[in-house]
Design an enzyme around this catalytic site. Structure first.
Site, PDB file in Angstrom:
ATOM      1  N   PHE A   1       0.850  -1.183   0.000  1.00  0.00           N
ATOM      2  CA  PHE A   1       0.000   0.000   0.000  1.00  0.00           C
ATOM      3  C   PHE A   1       0.884   1.231   0.000  1.00  0.00           C
ATOM      4  CE2 PHE A   1      -2.587  -3.308   1.904  1.00  0.00           C
ATOM      5  CZ  PHE A   1      -3.767  -3.165   1.205  1.00  0.00           C
ATOM      6  N   ASP A   2       0.545   2.195  -0.836  1.00  0.00           N
ATOM      7  CA  ASP A   2       1.298   3.439  -0.933  1.00  0.00           C
ATOM      8  C   ASP A   2       0.428   4.554  -0.368  1.00  0.00           C
ATOM      9  OD1 ASP A   2       3.139   5.388  -1.571  1.00  0.00           O
ATOM     10  OD2 ASP A   2       2.441   5.540  -3.644  1.00  0.00           O
ATOM     11  N   LYS A   3       0.481   4.740   0.921  1.00  0.00           N
ATOM     12  CA  LYS A   3      -0.367   5.729   1.586  1.00  0.00           C
ATOM     13  C   LYS A   3       0.079   7.152   1.281  1.00  0.00           C
ATOM     14  CE  LYS A   3      -2.269   6.806   6.083  1.00  0.00           C
ATOM     15  NZ  LYS A   3      -2.256   6.472   7.501  1.00  0.00           N
TER      16      LYS A   3
ATOM     17  N   LEU B   1       5.083   6.280  -4.459  1.00  0.00           N
ATOM     18  CA  LEU B   1       5.289   5.257  -5.489  1.00  0.00           C
ATOM     19  C   LEU B   1       4.391   5.459  -6.699  1.00  0.00           C
ATOM     20  CD1 LEU B   1       5.573   2.067  -3.273  1.00  0.00           C
ATOM     21  CD2 LEU B   1       7.424   3.361  -4.291  1.00  0.00           C
TER      22      LEU B   1
END
Length: 112
Positions: free
Chosen positions: A101-103, A107
């Protein structure tokens, strides 16, 4: 929801068909060998039996069963309050070993 059709994973389905075809080929070869060795049996009858074995490899219900399995998986996900936007991806989800997950968005943006 996605407009794509609900279907089973094509690699797994082709693998299953390959196994079924291999087993049917072995059975057909055995029937052919034993049938031609018996002088009382007609070669045409033996060949007909071999063709029947090979054509009965794929049961007609198999595509429906694969779609039903995907639908059952979707119902299970829905009961657990998991929303699936692309149901045709459900068979592939069984192969997932990690989820990232790229909170922060670092990314998924063009700049690092």
């Amino acid at each position: 929801t996605s407009g794509a059709s609900v279907r089973a994973d094509s690699k797994e389905t082709l693998g299953l068909f390959a196994i079924l075809l291999f087993m049917a080929s072995l059975s057909s070869y055995q029937v052919l060998r034993a049938g031609l060795a018996d002088p009382k049996r007609s070669p045409y009858e033996v060949m007909l039996r071999c063709v029947l074995i090979l054509t009965s490899v794929v049961p007609p219900e198999l595509p429906m069963q694969a779609a039903t399995a995907v639908h059952t998986a979707l119902l299970t996900l829905h009961r657990q309050k998991v929303f699936c936007t692309e149901p045709h991806r459900v068979p592939l989800a069984g192969h997932i070993t990690a989820v990232l997950f790229d909170k922060t968005g670092t990314l998924t943006t063009d700049h690092l």
